[in-house]
Design a protein around this motif. Structure first.
Motif, PDB file in Angstrom:
ATOM      1  N   HIS A  75      29.523  -3.256  11.161  1.00 39.20           N
ATOM      2  CA  HIS A  75      28.250  -2.533  11.203  1.00 39.20           C
ATOM      3  C   HIS A  75      28.242  -1.486  12.322  1.00 39.20           C
ATOM      4  O   HIS A  75      27.771  -0.365  12.135  1.00 39.20           O
ATOM      5  CB  HIS A  75      27.114  -3.526  11.386  1.00 39.20           C
ATOM      6  CG  HIS A  75      25.768  -2.954  11.111  1.00 39.20           C
ATOM      7  ND1 HIS A  75      24.633  -3.696  11.196  1.00 39.20           N
ATOM      8  CD2 HIS A  75      25.347  -1.713  10.765  1.00 39.20           C
ATOM      9  CE1 HIS A  75      23.583  -2.951  10.908  1.00 39.20           C
ATOM     10  NE2 HIS A  75      24.005  -1.735  10.655  1.00 39.20           N
ATOM     11  N   SER A  85      30.089   2.246   4.892  1.00 38.55           N
ATOM     12  CA  SER A  85      29.754   0.859   4.602  1.00 38.55           C
ATOM     13  C   SER A  85      30.348   0.451   3.259  1.00 38.55           C
ATOM     14  O   SER A  85      30.311   1.214   2.297  1.00 38.55           O
ATOM     15  CB  SER A  85      28.236   0.672   4.564  1.00 38.55           C
ATOM     16  OG  SER A  85      27.937  -0.633   4.115  1.00 38.55           O
ATOM     17  N   CYS A 116      22.284   1.736   6.509  1.00 45.02           N
ATOM     18  CA  CYS A 116      23.150   0.996   7.430  1.00 45.02           C
ATOM     19  C   CYS A 116      23.749   1.867   8.528  1.00 45.02           C
ATOM     20  O   CYS A 116      24.173   1.355   9.562  1.00 45.02           O
ATOM     21  CB  CYS A 116      24.274   0.322   6.652  1.00 45.02           C
ATOM     22  SG  CYS A 116      23.705  -0.928   5.501  1.00 45.02           S
TER      23      CYS A 116
END
Length: 155
Positions: A75, A85, A116
């Motif tokens: 992440h 991602s 994200c």
């Protein structure tokens, strides 16, 4: 018991951050929580177990925490733009030339509401995202849990 409490504290704190400061989670944020719940459950199962089984359960709990740390590292890389991602939920929906508003609304997922690659900062002015804080938390917790498992194995 302490391992179970520390493992459960991480997803509980993340859920609290959703409500108190209003930090919206992304798909990777949500994925980071599940290994902690697994670790907490395994640590609770280890309490009444005989030493060898306790060692195996604590080892598995330590690996589960390490998995959360691995997802957190992934992440952080997504947040920094080092790589994209791997989760489709993190990507913006594709818009075709002939797409109507109804088509766009049907393609939107209700949760998560945040991409994200957009870091969430808990402490203003500190450039440490929540994903990075999870990585910092998970690393020593995984190491300590694995150390405890090794100690139990020797008993």
């Amino acid at each position: 018991m302490l391992i179970a409490l520390l493992a459960a504290a991480a997803p509980l704190a993340a859920m609290a951050f959703e409500y108190w400061p209003g930090l919206a989670p992304c798909a990777l944020c949500l994925w980071q929580r599940w290994p902690y719940w697994v670790a907490a459950g395994l640590a609770l199962l280890a309490l009444p177990a005989p030493p060898r089984l306790r060692a195996w359960l604590l080892g598995a709990a330590g690996l589960a925490v390490a998995v959360s740390g691995g997802i957190a590292a992934l992440h952080v890389g997504v947040e920094q733009g080092w790589w994209p991602s791997p989760l489709p939920a993190c990507l913006a929906p594709g818009v075709g030339a002939g797409a109507s508003i109804d088509d766009l609304l049907q393609n939107l997922a209700p949760l998560p509401t945040k991409p994200c690659d957009e870091p969430a900062y808990l402490i203003p002015g500190l450039s440490l995202s929540v994903a990075a804080m999870n990585l910092i938390y998970a690393s020593p917790l995984a190491g300590w849990t694995l150390h405890q498992a090794r100690r139990e194995w020797r008993i």
